[in-house]
Design a protein around this motif. Structure first.
Motif, short mmCIF file in Angstrom:
data_model
loop_
_atom_site.label_atom_id
_atom_site.label_comp_id
_atom_site.label_asym_id
_atom_site.label_seq_id
_atom_site.Cartn_x
_atom_site.Cartn_y
_atom_site.Cartn_z
N GLN A 182 39.55 49.78 58.86
CA GLN A 182 38.87 48.92 59.56
C GLN A 182 37.72 48.05 58.39
O GLN A 182 37.48 47.07 58.58
N ASN A 183 37.46 48.84 57.44
CA ASN A 183 36.20 48.34 56.45
C ASN A 183 37.01 47.81 55.17
O ASN A 183 36.30 47.77 54.31
N ARG A 184 38.28 47.61 54.92
CA ARG A 184 39.09 47.34 53.91
C ARG A 184 39.78 46.02 54.30
O ARG A 184 40.65 45.98 55.58
N GLY A 185 40.08 45.26 53.24
CA GLY A 185 41.11 44.17 53.41
C GLY A 185 41.68 43.57 51.96
O GLY A 185 41.46 44.45 51.05
N TYR A 186 42.07 42.51 51.93
CA TYR A 186 42.51 42.09 50.58
C TYR A 186 42.06 40.54 50.38
O TYR A 186 41.86 39.96 51.36
N THR A 187 42.10 40.15 49.37
CA THR A 187 41.45 38.78 48.87
C THR A 187 42.79 38.24 48.13
O THR A 187 43.32 38.92 47.20
N HIS A 188 43.41 37.11 48.55
CA HIS A 188 44.64 36.59 47.93
C HIS A 188 44.00 35.37 47.04
O HIS A 188 43.36 34.46 47.55
N PHE A 189 44.30 35.40 45.90
CA PHE A 189 43.96 34.21 44.72
C PHE A 189 44.98 33.58 44.42
O PHE A 189 46.37 33.78 44.43
N ARG A 190 44.79 32.29 44.43
CA ARG A 190 45.50 31.19 43.96
C ARG A 190 45.47 30.76 42.33
O ARG A 190 44.25 30.90 41.99
N THR A 191 46.76 30.59 41.90
CA THR A 191 46.54 29.69 40.66
C THR A 191 47.17 28.53 40.61
O THR A 191 48.22 28.46 40.95
N GLY A 192 46.21 27.53 40.60
CA GLY A 192 46.69 26.08 40.72
C GLY A 192 46.87 26.15 42.24
O GLY A 192 46.35 26.51 43.14
N ASP A 193 48.17 25.47 42.46
CA ASP A 193 48.62 25.56 44.16
C ASP A 193 49.73 26.61 44.24
O ASP A 193 50.31 26.35 45.48
N LYS A 194 49.49 27.53 43.46
CA LYS A 194 50.48 28.75 43.98
C LYS A 194 49.82 29.92 43.86
O LYS A 194 48.67 30.09 43.53
N TYR A 195 50.57 30.97 44.61
CA TYR A 195 49.85 32.12 45.05
C TYR A 195 49.65 33.16 43.71
O TYR A 195 50.69 32.87 42.68
N GLY A 196 48.68 33.74 43.18
CA GLY A 196 48.28 34.16 42.07
C GLY A 196 48.51 35.80 42.31
O GLY A 196 49.36 36.47 41.38
N TYR A 197 47.43 36.21 42.87
CA TYR A 197 47.26 37.82 42.82
C TYR A 197 46.62 38.38 44.01
O TYR A 197 45.76 37.54 44.64
N THR A 198 46.61 39.71 44.35
CA THR A 198 45.98 39.83 45.48
C THR A 198 45.04 41.27 45.10
O THR A 198 45.39 42.13 44.15
N LEU A 199 43.83 41.17 45.39
CA LEU A 199 42.89 42.35 45.26
C LEU A 199 42.33 42.91 46.47
O LEU A 199 42.17 42.32 47.49
N PRO A 200 42.01 44.11 46.50
CA PRO A 200 41.19 44.84 47.62
C PRO A 200 39.86 44.35 47.68
O PRO A 200 39.23 43.85 46.78
N VAL A 201 39.35 44.52 49.03
CA VAL A 201 37.97 44.29 49.18
C VAL A 201 37.48 45.29 50.27
O VAL A 201 38.11 45.60 51.10
N PHE A 202 36.41 45.70 49.97
CA PHE A 202 35.92 46.67 50.93
C PHE A 202 34.54 46.02 51.53
O PHE A 202 33.77 45.32 50.97
N CYS A 203 34.58 46.13 53.04
CA CYS A 203 33.55 45.16 53.62
C CYS A 203 32.34 46.39 54.42
O CYS A 203 32.81 47.25 54.85
N ASN A 204 31.22 45.80 54.46
CA ASN A 204 30.20 46.48 55.18
C ASN A 204 29.16 45.52 55.68
O ASN A 204 28.25 45.10 54.84
#
Length: 130
Positions: free
Chosen positions: A86-108
Motif C-alpha cells: 500500500q506504500n508503494r507505487g510507480y511513476t510513469h514518465f513520458r518522452t515527448g508524446d510517448k511512454y518513456g519508462y516506469t520507476l518505483p515510488v515509495f510513499c509516506n
C-alpha cells in the motif's frame, strides 16, 4: 540517502559515499559498517550513480546534523513500511508524446522517495527481503 559527485581526494565510491554522508547528514560511518556497492545506475544525463549500502545501526542512536545548504528535511521509513504494497507505487514518465519508462515510488504521507533513489531502494529491498 545522501549522494554526490566524487572528489579528487576520494579513493573510491565507498569513500565518496561516506564523505557525502558526513557532509550532508552529519553522520560518520565507519568503513567496516559498509555492506557493499549495488549495481551502478545511470541517470537520464548519463551520469553513473554507485549506491553504497551500510548498516548505520539503530536510527534512535543516530545524531543527524543536516547541512541546511543541501538537506531540507530528514525522514526515515521502516522496513515494514517499505515492504507494505500500500506504500508503494510507480511513476510513469513520458518522452515527448510517448511512454518513456516506469520507476518505483515509495510513499509516506507528504514524503515520497522517487527517481534513482527509489530505484536504489528497490534494488536494496530485493536483496535483503527476498
Amino acid at each position: 540517502m545522501s549522494g554526490g559527485k566524487s572528489d579528487l581526494s576520494d579513493r573510491d565510491v565507498v569513500a565518496t559515499a561516506l564523505r557525502e554522508a558526513r557532509e550532508e547528514l552529519g553522520v560518520n560511518v565507519a568503513t567496516d559498517r559498509v555492506w557493499g556497492v549495488l549495481k551502478p545506475l545511470r541517470d537520464m544525463s548519463g551520469m553513473t550513480i554507485a549506491p553504497v549500502l551500510a548498516n548505520l545501526g539503530p536510527v534512535e542512536e543516530l545524531s543527524f546534523k543536516p547541512n541546511p545548504g543541501e538537506v531540507e528535511e530528514i525522514f526515515t521509513l521502516s522496513l515494514s513500511h517499505l515492504c507494505n504494497p500500500q506504500n508503494r507505487g510507480y511513476t510513469h514518465f513520458r518522452t515527448g508524446d510517448k511512454y518513456g519508462y516506469t520507476l518505483p515510488v515509495f510513499c509516506n504521507g507528504k514524503h515520497r522517495v522517487w527517481g534513482l533513489t527509489a530505484v536504489a531502494l528497490d534494488q536494496t529491498l530485493k536483496l535483503i527481503v527476498p
